[in-house]
Design an enzyme around this catalytic site. Sequence first.
Site, PDB file in Angstrom:
ATOM      1  N   HIS A  86       0.821  -1.217   0.000  1.00 14.01           N
ATOM      2  CA  HIS A  86       0.000   0.000   0.000  1.00 14.01           C
ATOM      3  C   HIS A  86       0.859   1.272   0.000  1.00 14.01           C
ATOM      4  O   HIS A  86       0.442   2.304   0.500  1.00 14.01           O
ATOM      5  CB  HIS A  86      -0.983  -0.008   1.180  1.00 14.01           C
ATOM      6  N   GLU A 125       4.245  -5.313   8.682  1.00 10.35           N
ATOM      7  CA  GLU A 125       2.920  -5.234   8.059  1.00 10.35           C
ATOM      8  C   GLU A 125       2.478  -6.583   7.496  1.00 10.35           C
ATOM      9  O   GLU A 125       1.306  -6.748   7.145  1.00 10.35           O
ATOM     10  CB  GLU A 125       2.915  -4.161   6.972  1.00 10.35           C
TER      11      GLU A 125
END
Length: 284
Positions: free
Chosen positions: A12, A240
């Site tokens: 992202h 993440e």
Amino acid sequence: MSDIVGGIFTSHVPGIGLAIARGQQQDPYWKPFFDGFAPIHRWLAQTRPDVAVVFYNDHGLNFFLDQMPTFAIGAAADYQHEDEGWGLSGFKPFTGAPDLSWHIIETVVEQEFDPVTCQSMLLDHAVAVPFELCWPDTDAWPVKVVPISLNTVQHPLPSPRRALELGRAVGRAIESWTGPERVVVMGTGGLSHQLDGERAGHINVDYDKFCLRNLAPDPEAMLQHDTLDIVELAGSQGVEILNWLAARGAMRGSVRELASNYHVPISNTAAATVLLENSAMVRA
């Protein structure tokens, strides 16, 4: 009964959003990454999910170091994107699925998870960029969203096993939902990267490929590394991968990889995209 039809896992990086805004998808630097979304676009056009349950990490837009929940679940009727300092703007508003959100919240609490419930919530690039990648050139997002934020910022962080078990709890909640929605789960972030300190720019291709090999067939293999191991292997922002583990945990059926793409680097990040199909779910 609701079905989880599949899972989409993607980086992202804010720079992706800037590349989209500048129309750089075909530039040599970006093209190998954006090309990885062609099979996802075809799959989404065929499966037409109604709701995206997104496992991601907030970047200071809702939660900062003085107030950092381990897990937070949105239960709003709508959500707005706001730029948290990267210059990203213009993302379309998001429609929530509050009834499904509350069902997920109530069900995971029954399973002894304790999420923060957010009846208002802002969404940052960790949700907006993957949506733009999956559904480009649309006037409105074609899916509703249930955002689930994991702490990957402020230690102590949840363990990889806890992230995977949260996903499994969410998967059971979705499977027990009596609505007709077709659900896609999304895990966003990573892969290996570190943005600051002496190891800024750190990328570990071997660890990334280990995760990509095991995500579909054997996510338990990724539990051999605890959270601090992942920081050492993948960098301080590489944790993440917890978002990916949670999303993978929600897929409790027969999981098959349909597409995978890996490209290094994008903004000092190992960028990856994976599409998994979920079928024959066990409702228990």
